[in-house]
Motif scaffolding. Structure first.
Motif, PDB file in Angstrom:
ATOM      1  N   ASN A  86      57.403  36.250  37.192  1.00  0.00           N
ATOM      2  CA  ASN A  86      56.356  35.944  38.165  1.00  0.00           C
ATOM      3  C   ASN A  86      55.150  36.880  38.094  1.00  0.00           C
ATOM      4  N   LYS A  87      55.194  37.884  37.209  1.00  0.00           N
ATOM      5  CA  LYS A  87      54.059  38.804  37.107  1.00  0.00           C
ATOM      6  C   LYS A  87      52.735  38.102  36.773  1.00  0.00           C
ATOM      7  N   PRO A  88      52.735  37.087  35.885  1.00  0.00           N
ATOM      8  CA  PRO A  88      51.466  36.407  35.627  1.00  0.00           C
ATOM      9  C   PRO A  88      50.854  35.794  36.885  1.00  0.00           C
ATOM     10  N   LEU A  89      51.700  35.335  37.822  1.00  0.00           N
ATOM     11  CA  LEU A  89      51.168  34.797  39.070  1.00  0.00           C
ATOM     12  C   LEU A  89      50.404  35.858  39.841  1.00  0.00           C
ATOM     13  N   ILE A  90      50.929  37.067  39.835  1.00  0.00           N
ATOM     14  CA  ILE A  90      50.264  38.163  40.546  1.00  0.00           C
ATOM     15  C   ILE A  90      48.938  38.504  39.874  1.00  0.00           C
ATOM     16  N   PHE A  91      48.957  38.547  38.544  1.00  0.00           N
ATOM     17  CA  PHE A  91      47.754  38.925  37.806  1.00  0.00           C
ATOM     18  C   PHE A  91      46.666  37.844  37.876  1.00  0.00           C
ATOM     19  N   THR A  92      47.039  36.598  38.144  1.00  0.00           N
ATOM     20  CA  THR A  92      46.035  35.540  38.289  1.00  0.00           C
ATOM     21  C   THR A  92      45.667  35.296  39.747  1.00  0.00           C
ATOM     22  N   GLY A  93      46.189  36.119  40.650  1.00  0.00           N
ATOM     23  CA  GLY A  93      45.801  36.031  42.054  1.00  0.00           C
ATOM     24  C   GLY A  93      46.470  34.925  42.832  1.00  0.00           C
ATOM     25  N   ALA A  94      47.728  34.622  42.504  1.00  0.00           N
ATOM     26  CA  ALA A  94      48.433  33.522  43.172  1.00  0.00           C
ATOM     27  C   ALA A  94      48.590  33.762  44.665  1.00  0.00           C
ATOM     28  N   LEU A  95      48.751  35.027  45.053  1.00  0.00           N
ATOM     29  CA  LEU A  95      48.926  35.312  46.482  1.00  0.00           C
ATOM     30  C   LEU A  95      47.668  34.966  47.272  1.00  0.00           C
ATOM     31  N   LYS A  96      46.499  35.247  46.682  1.00  0.00           N
ATOM     32  CA  LYS A  96      45.244  34.939  47.367  1.00  0.00           C
ATOM     33  C   LYS A  96      45.003  33.435  47.437  1.00  0.00           C
ATOM     34  N   LYS A  97      45.380  32.730  46.372  1.00  0.00           N
ATOM     35  CA  LYS A  97      45.160  31.283  46.344  1.00  0.00           C
ATOM     36  C   LYS A  97      46.143  30.552  47.236  1.00  0.00           C
ATOM     37  N   GLY A  98      47.314  31.151  47.456  1.00  0.00           N
ATOM     38  CA  GLY A  98      48.246  30.581  48.425  1.00  0.00           C
ATOM     39  C   GLY A  98      49.348  29.739  47.820  1.00  0.00           C
ATOM     40  N   ALA A  99      50.491  29.748  48.527  1.00  0.00           N
ATOM     41  CA  ALA A  99      51.653  28.976  48.084  1.00  0.00           C
ATOM     42  C   ALA A  99      51.394  27.479  48.178  1.00  0.00           C
ATOM     43  N   ALA A 100      50.558  27.070  49.137  1.00  0.00           N
ATOM     44  CA  ALA A 100      50.299  25.644  49.317  1.00  0.00           C
ATOM     45  C   ALA A 100      49.656  25.041  48.073  1.00  0.00           C
ATOM     46  N   LYS A 101      48.751  25.775  47.466  1.00  0.00           N
ATOM     47  CA  LYS A 101      48.082  25.284  46.251  1.00  0.00           C
ATOM     48  C   LYS A 101      49.087  25.139  45.109  1.00  0.00           C
ATOM     49  N   ARG A 102      49.938  26.133  44.956  1.00  0.00           N
ATOM     50  CA  ARG A 102      50.920  26.054  43.877  1.00  0.00           C
ATOM     51  C   ARG A 102      51.928  24.935  44.125  1.00  0.00           C
ATOM     52  N   MET A 103      52.335  24.760  45.377  1.00  0.00           N
ATOM     53  CA  MET A 103      53.256  23.677  45.697  1.00  0.00           C
ATOM     54  C   MET A 103      52.639  22.328  45.371  1.00  0.00           C
ATOM     55  N   ALA A 104      51.381  22.155  45.753  1.00  0.00           N
ATOM     56  CA  ALA A 104      50.697  20.886  45.506  1.00  0.00           C
ATOM     57  C   ALA A 104      50.622  20.591  44.015  1.00  0.00           C
ATOM     58  N   GLU A 105      50.304  21.593  43.217  1.00  0.00           N
ATOM     59  CA  GLU A 105      50.180  21.398  41.772  1.00  0.00           C
ATOM     60  C   GLU A 105      51.530  21.159  41.114  1.00  0.00           C
ATOM     61  N   THR A 106      52.556  21.876  41.574  1.00  0.00           N
ATOM     62  CA  THR A 106      53.894  21.684  41.012  1.00  0.00           C
ATOM     63  C   THR A 106      54.417  20.295  41.305  1.00  0.00           C
ATOM     64  N   ILE A 107      54.265  19.847  42.545  1.00  0.00           N
ATOM     65  CA  ILE A 107      54.723  18.509  42.929  1.00  0.00           C
ATOM     66  C   ILE A 107      53.940  17.442  42.172  1.00  0.00           C
ATOM     67  N   GLU A 108      52.626  17.629  42.062  1.00  0.00           N
ATOM     68  CA  GLU A 108      51.800  16.664  41.334  1.00  0.00           C
ATOM     69  C   GLU A 108      52.290  16.532  39.885  1.00  0.00           C
ATOM     70  N   PHE A 109      52.514  17.663  39.224  1.00  0.00           N
ATOM     71  CA  PHE A 109      52.975  17.641  37.839  1.00  0.00           C
ATOM     72  C   PHE A 109      54.330  16.948  37.725  1.00  0.00           C
ATOM     73  N   TRP A 110      55.284  17.335  38.583  1.00  0.00           N
ATOM     74  CA  TRP A 110      56.637  16.782  38.496  1.00  0.00           C
ATOM     75  C   TRP A 110      56.632  15.276  38.739  1.00  0.00           C
ATOM     76  N   VAL A 111      55.908  14.825  39.743  1.00  0.00           N
ATOM     77  CA  VAL A 111      55.836  13.390  40.023  1.00  0.00           C
ATOM     78  C   VAL A 111      55.165  12.661  38.865  1.00  0.00           C
ATOM     79  N   ASN A 112      54.142  13.247  38.304  1.00  0.00           N
ATOM     80  CA  ASN A 112      53.441  12.601  37.185  1.00  0.00           C
ATOM     81  C   ASN A 112      54.337  12.410  35.959  1.00  0.00           C
ATOM     82  N   VAL A 113      55.146  13.416  35.626  1.00  0.00           N
ATOM     83  CA  VAL A 113      55.921  13.334  34.380  1.00  0.00           C
ATOM     84  C   VAL A 113      57.237  12.570  34.542  1.00  0.00           C
ATOM     85  N   THR A 114      57.628  12.249  35.774  1.00  0.00           N
ATOM     86  CA  THR A 114      58.901  11.539  35.977  1.00  0.00           C
ATOM     87  C   THR A 114      58.702  10.064  36.309  1.00  0.00           C
ATOM     88  N   GLY A 115      57.485   9.574  36.212  1.00  0.00           N
ATOM     89  CA  GLY A 115      57.234   8.160  36.454  1.00  0.00           C
ATOM     90  C   GLY A 115      57.743   7.303  35.308  1.00  0.00           C
TER      91      GLY A 115
END
Length: 411
Positions: free
Chosen positions: A150-179
């Motif tokens: 998880n260190k790359p997340l820290i170095f790219t500022g994931a905490l400042k961008k927020g968990a909600a943004k990462r959740m949205a992107e993860t869900i979007e990716f997973w739903v897209n590739v499992t259609g």
């Protein structure tokens, strides 16, 4: 395709054996049930052979970042990539690096079986909202027990961008590739995989050029071994969590699931030889990675806390008391999947509703009897489950559209 970066010199200090947290997981936690499925536990000598993967990266994608994104700027480069995805690489005057990446991604590997891919994707769809529950509260949250990946997340500022943004992107990716047929060349899953591949490379190259990242401590950012581990989170950890909730994948579904994520991993730039074809191999590979991971630190505990309380920053559910209730439900699932020790390590509090996942598990076990006894009922469950998944994805994307657009890119 990949780079063995100073592998003869560096042995990143992140590599420890055995990992205190994951050693407990395999011996006393839910990992006990999983490890029993293999004939022998990998020893240290076998595990250490994977150390060079901590220094291997996707050179094709990195070349695109250096030759296209950094020269043209993110917005213009992204337009070029989008055009290539929509109209084909020959429709643009593409730099050689981008042509090479598309040539590799568009080459269909000889081992690929579309029928097996669809069987795996269909299983993902029929599990409905519970797929997203497992991905969030087991796969994603469980990964925070490793400080290294998880260190790359820290170095790219994931905490400042927020968990909600990462959740949205993860869900979007997973739903897209499992259609259904999503990974065909011109469909959304294929395009999403290429975009995520380049996102990973953009983050990696940016970290190496703009921060004080130390390869001697963490290995390369978003390296091949961590990529394999993430892939296993979407396949092995995912199906293990669903089983705990009462789902019973058929042999066809199980084999399809690993085949699906092997192909997705291939599209993301992971060498196919690194990815498992079956559950037993997957267990061995996940064990080898987890058992060398340094424990959670303040950074990952902060990431875990941000994810746990993400509903409070969301636009849904509408009412505050509903969002608070959702936090408790997620925490109950965290304890159900990860156990008290891991949750305590990451600072995830107990909740009065800890019994809830056990009730769900009992209900799903009964439901599976009907699903597996009728092909028509299973198809109806798949259609209904997919509607739930798409709806949740849409809610996340709508609710966090402001945050996504404010950053201007997914990095």
């Amino acid at each position: 395709m990949i780079l063995n970066f100073e592998s003869s010199i560096l042995n990143p200090t992140r590599h420890i054996f055995p990992s205190p947290g994951f050693d407990h997981y395999w011996k006393h936690g839910r990992g006990r049930k999983i490890i029993r499925k293999i004939n022998s536990v990998p020893d240290k000598a076998e595990i250490d052979q994977h150390i060079p993967k901590l220094l291997e990266v996707d050179l094709l994608a990195d070349d695109v970042i250096n030759e296209v994104y950094f020269k043209l700027g993110f917005v213009e480069a992204d337009k070029m990539v989008n055009t290539a995805l929509e109209k084909g690489i020959d429709s643009i005057d593409a730099p050689q690096s981008l042509k090479k990446l598309f040539a590799q991604a568009e080459t269909i590997p000889q081992w690929l079986e579309r029928k097996k891919v669809e069987a795996g994707a269909a299983f993902c769809r029929r599990t409905g909202i519970f797929s997203l529950i497992v991905l969030r509260n087991y796969c994603l949250m469980g990964g925070y027990e490793s400080s290294a990946i998880n260190k790359p997340l820290i170095f790219t500022g994931a905490l400042k961008k927020g968990a909600a943004k990462r959740m949205a992107e993860t869900i979007e990716f997973w739903v897209n590739v499992t259609g259904e047929d999503a990974l065909e060349r011109n469909n959304i899953g294929f395009k999403s995989a290429i975009k995520v591949r380049l996102m990973h490379a953009f983050a990696r190259v940016s970290i190496l050029q703009k921060t004080d990242w130390k390869n001697s401590e963490w290995g390369m950012p978003i390296n091949m071994w961590d990529m394999v581990a993430t892939n296993l989170g979407f396949s092995l950890a995912y199906v293990s969590g669903l089983r705990d909730l009462g789902f019973r994948p058929t042999e066809e579904e199980l084999n399809g699931l690993f085949h699906l994520w092997k192909y997705i991993g291939y599209l993301l730039g992971i060498p196919a030889a690194y990815l498992p074809d079956d559950e037993e191999t997957a267990i061995r590979e996940l064990y080898k990675w987890t058992i060398t991971q340094p424990p959670a630190d303040e950074d990952t505990r902060s990431l875990a806390h941000a994810l746990a309380y993400e509903p409070m920053l969301s636009s849904f559910p509408k009412k505050k008391w509903q969002r608070k209730a959702l936090i408790n439900i997620h925490l109950a699932y965290n304890h159900f999947f990860l156990g008290k020790r891991s949750c305590k390590t990451m600072g995830l509090r107990n909740t009065w509703i800890n019994f809830y996942p056990y009730v769900v598990s009992g209900i799903k076990r009964t439901h599976e009897v009907f699903v597996l006894s009728s092909d028509s009922f299973r198809k109806k469950t798949e259609v209904k489950g997919r509607k739930f998944q798409v709806r949740i994805k849409d809610l996340f994307m709508e609710g966090h559209a402001g945050a996504l657009s404010a950053h201007g890119r997914r990095d």
